[in-house]
Motif scaffolding. Structure first.
Motif, PDB file in Angstrom:
ATOM      1  N   GLY A 108       0.778  -1.229   0.000  1.00  0.00           N
ATOM      2  CA  GLY A 108       0.000   0.000   0.000  1.00  0.00           C
ATOM      3  C   GLY A 108       0.807   1.275   0.000  1.00  0.00           C
ATOM      4  N   THR A 109       2.143   1.173   0.100  1.00  0.00           N
ATOM      5  CA  THR A 109       2.975   2.376   0.074  1.00  0.00           C
ATOM      6  C   THR A 109       3.020   2.938  -1.345  1.00  0.00           C
ATOM      7  OG1 THR A 109       4.366   1.422   1.815  1.00  0.00           O
ATOM      8  CG2 THR A 109       5.219   3.356   0.664  1.00  0.00           C
ATOM      9  N   ALA A 110       2.631   4.199  -1.510  1.00  0.00           N
ATOM     10  CA  ALA A 110       2.587   4.812  -2.839  1.00  0.00           C
ATOM     11  C   ALA A 110       3.996   5.074  -3.352  1.00  0.00           C
ATOM     12  CB  ALA A 110       1.809   6.124  -2.783  1.00  0.00           C
ATOM     13  N   PHE A 111       4.206   4.807  -4.640  1.00  0.00           N
ATOM     14  CA  PHE A 111       5.525   5.086  -5.215  1.00  0.00           C
ATOM     15  C   PHE A 111       5.403   5.426  -6.696  1.00  0.00           C
ATOM     16  CE2 PHE A 111       5.043   0.533  -6.004  1.00  0.00           C
ATOM     17  CZ  PHE A 111       5.603   0.337  -7.260  1.00  0.00           C
ATOM     18  N   SER A 112       6.396   6.162  -7.181  1.00  0.00           N
ATOM     19  CA  SER A 112       6.575   6.452  -8.602  1.00  0.00           C
ATOM     20  C   SER A 112       8.007   6.080  -8.969  1.00  0.00           C
ATOM     21  CB  SER A 112       6.345   7.934  -8.912  1.00  0.00           C
ATOM     22  OG  SER A 112       5.030   8.325  -8.602  1.00  0.00           O
ATOM     23  N   CYS A 113       8.178   5.437 -10.126  1.00  0.00           N
ATOM     24  CA  CYS A 113       9.507   5.052 -10.576  1.00  0.00           C
ATOM     25  C   CYS A 113       9.470   4.870 -12.087  1.00  0.00           C
ATOM     26  CB  CYS A 113       9.969   3.766  -9.885  1.00  0.00           C
ATOM     27  SG  CYS A 113       9.005   2.298 -10.298  1.00  0.00           S
ATOM     28  N   PHE A 114      10.600   4.517 -12.662  1.00  0.00           N
ATOM     29  CA  PHE A 114      10.635   4.206 -14.079  1.00  0.00           C
ATOM     30  C   PHE A 114       9.892   2.894 -14.343  1.00  0.00           C
ATOM     31  CE2 PHE A 114      14.914   6.607 -14.354  1.00  0.00           C
ATOM     32  CZ  PHE A 114      14.251   7.793 -14.622  1.00  0.00           C
ATOM     33  N   ASP A 115       9.395   2.731 -15.554  1.00  0.00           N
ATOM     34  CA  ASP A 115       8.794   1.469 -15.982  1.00  0.00           C
ATOM     35  C   ASP A 115       9.874   0.571 -16.575  1.00  0.00           C
ATOM     36  OD1 ASP A 115       6.180   1.982 -15.242  1.00  0.00           O
ATOM     37  OD2 ASP A 115       5.616   2.808 -17.191  1.00  0.00           O
ATOM     38  N   ALA A 116       9.578  -0.730 -16.642  1.00  0.00           N
ATOM     39  CA  ALA A 116      10.533  -1.657 -17.258  1.00  0.00           C
ATOM     40  C   ALA A 116       9.820  -2.934 -17.670  1.00  0.00           C
ATOM     41  CB  ALA A 116      11.673  -1.989 -16.298  1.00  0.00           C
ATOM     42  N   VAL A 117      10.227  -3.487 -18.794  1.00  0.00           N
ATOM     43  CA  VAL A 117       9.759  -4.803 -19.233  1.00  0.00           C
ATOM     44  C   VAL A 117      10.999  -5.641 -19.542  1.00  0.00           C
ATOM     45  CG1 VAL A 117       7.560  -3.976 -20.143  1.00  0.00           C
ATOM     46  CG2 VAL A 117       9.560  -4.046 -21.641  1.00  0.00           C
ATOM     47  N   PHE A 118      10.832  -6.973 -19.397  1.00  0.00           N
ATOM     48  CA  PHE A 118      11.938  -7.885 -19.655  1.00  0.00           C
ATOM     49  C   PHE A 118      11.582  -8.784 -20.833  1.00  0.00           C
ATOM     50  CE2 PHE A 118      14.219 -11.923 -19.041  1.00  0.00           C
ATOM     51  CZ  PHE A 118      15.524 -11.444 -19.014  1.00  0.00           C
ATOM     52  N   ASP A 119      12.440  -8.766 -21.872  1.00  0.00           N
ATOM     53  CA  ASP A 119      12.222  -9.623 -23.030  1.00  0.00           C
ATOM     54  C   ASP A 119      13.526 -10.333 -23.412  1.00  0.00           C
ATOM     55  OD1 ASP A 119      13.720  -7.568 -24.083  1.00  0.00           O
ATOM     56  OD2 ASP A 119      12.201  -6.903 -25.532  1.00  0.00           O
ATOM     57  N   GLY A 120      14.251 -10.728 -22.380  1.00  0.00           N
ATOM     58  CA  GLY A 120      15.597 -11.246 -22.546  1.00  0.00           C
ATOM     59  C   GLY A 120      16.630 -10.222 -22.116  1.00  0.00           C
ATOM     60  N   ARG A 121      16.252  -8.962 -22.195  1.00  0.00           N
ATOM     61  CA  ARG A 121      16.980  -7.818 -21.644  1.00  0.00           C
ATOM     62  C   ARG A 121      15.940  -6.892 -21.036  1.00  0.00           C
ATOM     63  NH1 ARG A 121      22.637  -8.674 -21.823  1.00  0.00           N
ATOM     64  NH2 ARG A 121      23.050  -9.948 -23.666  1.00  0.00           N
ATOM     65  N   TRP A 122      16.377  -6.051 -20.112  1.00  0.00           N
ATOM     66  CA  TRP A 122      15.469  -5.087 -19.512  1.00  0.00           C
ATOM     67  C   TRP A 122      15.375  -3.832 -20.382  1.00  0.00           C
ATOM     68  CZ3 TRP A 122      12.149  -5.932 -15.669  1.00  0.00           C
ATOM     69  CH2 TRP A 122      12.353  -7.071 -14.879  1.00  0.00           C
ATOM     70  N   ARG A 123      14.128  -3.406 -20.616  1.00  0.00           N
ATOM     71  CA  ARG A 123      13.856  -2.180 -21.379  1.00  0.00           C
ATOM     72  C   ARG A 123      13.224  -1.177 -20.429  1.00  0.00           C
ATOM     73  NH1 ARG A 123      16.944  -4.008 -25.534  1.00  0.00           N
ATOM     74  NH2 ARG A 123      16.248  -6.083 -26.209  1.00  0.00           N
ATOM     75  N   VAL A 124      13.955  -0.109 -20.123  1.00  0.00           N
ATOM     76  CA  VAL A 124      13.524   0.879 -19.128  1.00  0.00           C
ATOM     77  C   VAL A 124      12.935   2.088 -19.850  1.00  0.00           C
ATOM     78  CG1 VAL A 124      14.272   2.350 -17.221  1.00  0.00           C
ATOM     79  CG2 VAL A 124      15.288   0.085 -17.526  1.00  0.00           C
ATOM     80  N   SER A 125      11.832   2.607 -19.312  1.00  0.00           N
ATOM     81  CA  SER A 125      11.171   3.757 -19.938  1.00  0.00           C
ATOM     82  C   SER A 125      10.578   4.665 -18.867  1.00  0.00           C
ATOM     83  CB  SER A 125      10.065   3.287 -20.888  1.00  0.00           C
ATOM     84  OG  SER A 125       9.075   2.555 -20.182  1.00  0.00           O
ATOM     85  N   VAL A 126      10.249   5.874 -19.274  1.00  0.00           N
ATOM     86  CA  VAL A 126       9.562   6.821 -18.398  1.00  0.00           C
ATOM     87  C   VAL A 126       8.077   6.474 -18.394  1.00  0.00           C
ATOM     88  CG1 VAL A 126       8.992   9.250 -18.030  1.00  0.00           C
ATOM     89  CG2 VAL A 126      11.256   8.623 -18.891  1.00  0.00           C
ATOM     90  N   PRO A 127       7.426   6.396 -17.244  1.00  0.00           N
ATOM     91  CA  PRO A 127       5.996   6.072 -17.218  1.00  0.00           C
ATOM     92  C   PRO A 127       5.158   7.156 -17.885  1.00  0.00           C
ATOM     93  CG  PRO A 127       6.748   6.752 -15.048  1.00  0.00           C
ATOM     94  CD  PRO A 127       7.981   6.599 -15.892  1.00  0.00           C
ATOM     95  N   GLU A 128       4.088   6.736 -18.547  1.00  0.00           N
ATOM     96  CA  GLU A 128       3.217   7.693 -19.232  1.00  0.00           C
ATOM     97  C   GLU A 128       2.635   8.722 -18.276  1.00  0.00           C
ATOM     98  OE1 GLU A 128       0.198   5.758 -21.470  1.00  0.00           O
ATOM     99  OE2 GLU A 128       1.597   4.714 -22.821  1.00  0.00           O
ATOM    100  N   ALA A 129       2.459   8.355 -17.017  1.00  0.00           N
ATOM    101  CA  ALA A 129       1.862   9.257 -16.038  1.00  0.00           C
ATOM    102  C   ALA A 129       2.789  10.408 -15.645  1.00  0.00           C
ATOM    103  CB  ALA A 129       1.458   8.481 -14.785  1.00  0.00           C
TER     104      ALA A 129
END
Length: 227
Positions: A108-129
């Protein structure tokens, strides 16, 4: 009051991204990535994208590695309880990734951070929000959004790193992990800050009046920030 806290090296004693990169990057990432970052060419998102792009392990494996090192700094849940009791807004703001922040924060602790998906490597992005324009700082942007959403004007920043410095400069009161890069930057530039080792110290300071007399957030102009 609005209280923002960094995660890696602040809420956790260890920096968990550093742990991952130490274990899985096959080069001296401090020399390759941090040296240009100090000079300015790498933004926080560029730094995280480049580092995580060379990590080839999925979240489950990384979490297993991180668990022995993910203890929360003493007093953190005490701070959450104080915020709930006093009606203060508490929000974690991090350049880390959600798969481990969500795992190790109390539910329940609120947080904001970068987004990331893993497809064999990590792909980091800025969240749309949290849309960023040229030269925008992610943590300052989150701070501004939260101030607008909550109506809170008194602000506190808790952190440890160089990349915390721009947002810390925008807040009325700064708590810096004792001996950290943020502590040193504030000392060098004459930015008032309170060094701390445990969140219990922060609770005592905030519960004893919150803001120092005459507290004002310093200027936040981009040309004054260290990035």
């Amino acid at each position: 009051m609005l209280i923002l806290s960094d995660f890696d090296g602040t809420i956790t004693s260890d920096d968990l991204t550093n742990r991952i990169w130490d274990a899985h990057l096959r080069y001296d990432w401090r020399k390759v990535l941090l040296t240009p970052a100090v000079g300015g060419p790498l933004t926080a998102i560029e730094l995280l994208r480049r580092g995580y792009a060379d990590v080839d392990r999925p979240a489950a494996e990384l979490l297993d590695e991180l668990r022995p090192h993910a203890a929360l700094r003493p007093g953190f849940e005490e701070l959450l309880a104080l915020c709930a009791r006093r009606g203060w807004v508490f929000h974690v703001v991090s350049h880390g990734l959600p798969f481990y922040i969500r795992e190790f924060l109390p539910p329940g602790t609120a947080f904001s951070c970068f987004d990331a998906v893993f497809d064999g490597r990590w792909r980091v992005s800025v969240p749309e929000a949290v849309p960023l324009g040229p030269g925008d700082d992610f943590k300052i942007r989150v701070l501004d959004q939260l101030k607008a959403a909550t109506g809170e004007t008194a602000t506190v920043y808790i952190g440890d790193g160089r990349l915390d410095y721009p947002a810390a400069r925008c807040c009325d009161r700064v708590f810096a992990v004792r001996g950290s890069a943020l502590d040193a930057l504030c000392a060098h530039d004459g930015v008032p800050r309170t060094p701390f080792d445990s969140f219990t110290e922060i609770c005592a300071a905030l519960d004893d009046g919150g803001m120092p007399d005459g507290a004002r957030a310093p200027s936040c102009r981009g040309d004054e920030m260290r990035t």
